[in-house]
Design an enzyme around this catalytic site. Structure first.
Site, PDB file in Angstrom:
ATOM      1  N   LYS A  93      94.958  20.686   9.458  1.00 13.16           N
ATOM      2  CA  LYS A  93      93.568  20.251   9.270  1.00 13.16           C
ATOM      3  C   LYS A  93      92.584  21.087  10.097  1.00 13.16           C
ATOM      4  O   LYS A  93      92.993  21.955  10.855  1.00 13.16           O
ATOM      5  CB  LYS A  93      93.457  18.760   9.582  1.00 13.16           C
ATOM      6  CG  LYS A  93      94.416  17.903   8.728  1.00 13.16           C
ATOM      7  CD  LYS A  93      94.065  17.891   7.239  1.00 13.16           C
ATOM      8  CE  LYS A  93      95.206  17.505   6.326  1.00 13.16           C
ATOM      9  NZ  LYS A  93      95.526  16.098   6.214  1.00 13.16           N
TER      10      LYS A  93
HETATM   11  C1  LIG Z   1      96.426  15.004   5.477  1.00 10.25           C
HETATM   12  C2  LIG Z   1      95.823  13.901   4.715  1.00 10.25           C
HETATM   13  C3  LIG Z   1      96.041  12.559   5.074  1.00 10.25           C
HETATM   14  C4  LIG Z   1      97.061  12.133   6.066  1.00 10.25           C
HETATM   15  O1  LIG Z   1      96.873  12.649   7.325  1.00 10.25           O
HETATM   16  P1  LIG Z   1      98.010  12.410   8.435  1.00 10.25           P
HETATM   17  O2  LIG Z   1      97.294  12.667   9.721  1.00 10.25           O
HETATM   18  O3  LIG Z   1      99.083  13.428   8.150  1.00 10.25           O
HETATM   19  O4  LIG Z   1      98.499  11.025   8.313  1.00 10.25           O
HETATM   20  C5  LIG Z   1      95.325  11.589   4.412  1.00 10.25           C
HETATM   21  N1  LIG Z   1      94.455  11.898   3.428  1.00 10.25           N
HETATM   22  C6  LIG Z   1      94.266  13.162   3.028  1.00 10.25           C
HETATM   23  C7  LIG Z   1      93.275  13.428   1.930  1.00 10.25           C
HETATM   24  C8  LIG Z   1      94.962  14.207   3.632  1.00 10.25           C
HETATM   25  O5  LIG Z   1      94.802  15.456   3.201  1.00 10.25           O
END
Ligand SMILES: *Cc1c(COP(=O)(O)O)cnc(C)c1O
Length: 400
Positions: free
Chosen positions: A203
């Site tokens: 992210k």
């Molecule tokens: C990555 C992601 C998540 C989950 O994030 P985590 O921190 O891995 O639980 C949720 N929603 C979207 C749209 C994502 O891309």
């Protein structure tokens, strides 16, 4: 027009042979600096590695950055979404409007609350939740809506707010892609009551695994903090050194979802660099837009002028009349050592949700179409103009 003629695969052009020699160009590569590493070492040496002062510091810094009174850091965005639904009172028999085009965790957390995810189709231009379809799917059982700021492109929060007011439902925003984005001059996270962020390694900022919930209500923030630590009223950090070290109560049973201080140590040094990284991402997206114009691709839409896009992902769609389909294009890029991904294959196309929703692919036609044609190209701040050029050449060759 191809400025490079057929020279795109000329080995003497270096970048055009295999990208960066043998090294793979990943879709997303985290930027970890010396400050992060030093802070991790300090956190470990401090002797306090579980949820403590560094988590608390990151929460304050995030609240400041986002412009919200409270942030609770958790071990993922999934955990944040799950607790957001919990404190919204979503439970057995309720319905939650979830875009079909999103990550699995959005619907999983609804199912785990005993509620039903009601899949909403996709705006064909933006890939975002189709709010007209969402409104058409409101029933007396609808309790909440979960807009996802896909790729970092803000959902129309004025329209979401109006929809929620008309029907008396809650909003839980999934801002996993959208830290640093804004809507009408205020950061995503500061509009709704509950907004979830992800700090997963892919992210815009990372704690490797981690997430956060931004909130406006103090009692709810305290409750979320408690629910993340088995429901106990005072964390071990808060009790640490107390005469009454056993002094806590359990007002309701919680879960184990807290962030730890070694993870927060990384986040503390990521956050100050976020805005600069988004600018770099935007510049790379502009380079892609210019380089890919003229290829049989639909390029990512721009955010409206009153919004800031977080440029988390650069998602193109392979044109319907292209000589090669999406999977063929992905394979051609893979052969050049260029990674790609798909955001997303809609949830109603995955086996469990297909069976349990009873939806056929064509019941959500725009989501199915996006799933078949979307391709996410590499985008991260350390990429160079040469990398963009290499991806452009590989795409050009894939279509020729
Ligand atoms: C990555 C992601 C998540 C989950 O994030 P985590 O921190 O891995 O639980 C949720 N929603 C979207 C749209 C994502 O891309």
């Amino acid at each position: 027009m191809n400025l490079f003629g057929s020279g795109c695969d000329t080995p003497s052009m270096g970048i055009r042979a295999g990208v960066r020699g043998e090294q793979m160009l990943g879709v997303s590569v985290p930027q970890i600096g010396d400050e992060e590493i030093a802070e991790v070492v300090d956190a470990i040496r401090s002797g306090w590695v579980t949820s403590g002062p560094r988590v608390s510091e990151l929460q304050h810094r995030l609240a400041d950055y986002l412009g919200v009174p409270f942030v609770r850091c958790l071990n993922s965005c999934t955990a944040s979404l799950s607790l957001a639904l919990y404190v919204s009172g979503v439970g057995l028999g309720d319905e939650v409007l979830v875009p079909a085009l999103t990550f699995a965790s959005c619907a999983n957390v609804v199912v785990h609350r005993g509620a039903k995810p009601v899949f909403v189709d996709t705006d064909p231009e933006t890939g975002l939740i189709d709010l007209a379809d969402a409104e058409a799917k409101v029933t007396p059982a609808t309790r909440a809506i979960m807009p996802v700021h896909l790729a970092g492109h803000p959902v129309d929060l004025d329209a979401v707010e109006a929809l929620c007011a008309r029907h008396g439902i809650e909003v839980v925003e999934d801002a996993a892609h959208a830290i640093g984005a804004s809507w009408r001059g205020r950061r995503i996270g500061s509009h709704g009551d509950l907004t979830a962020f992800s700090f997963h390694a892919t992210k815009n900022i990372t704690t490797f695994e981690g997430g956060a919930l931004a909130l406006w209500d103090e009692a709810t923030a305290e409750r979320v903090g408690r629910l993340a630590l088995n429901g106990i009223t005072r964390s071990s950090w808060a009790r640490h050194g107390d005469a009454d070290a056993a002094g806590y109560d359990v007002p309701e049973p919680g879960y184990k979802l807290a962030m730890h201080d070694v993870a927060a140590a990384v986040g503390i040094h990521q956050l100050p660099r976020l805005d600069g990284w988004i600018d770099q991402r935007r510049d790379l997206a502009d380079l892609y837009d210019a380089r890919l114009a003229g290829l049989p691709l639909e390029l990512p839409p721009r955010a409206p002028a009153h919004a800031r896009h977080a440029h988390h992902l650069y998602i193109v769609r392979v044109a319907r009349n292209a000589p090669v389909g999406r999977d063929g294009v992905a394979a051609a890029l893979r052969a050049r050592n260029i990674g790609t991904s798909v955001h997303f294959r809609a949830l109603h196309l995955h086996s469990w949700y297909r069976e349990h929703s009873g939806l056929a692919p064509r019941d959500l036609p725009a989501a199915a179409d996006w799933s078949a044609r979307a391709l996410t190209l590499p985008l991260f701040p350390a990429m160079t103009a040469d990398d963009v050029e290499a991806v452009g050449c590989a795409l050009e060759d894939a279509f020729s």
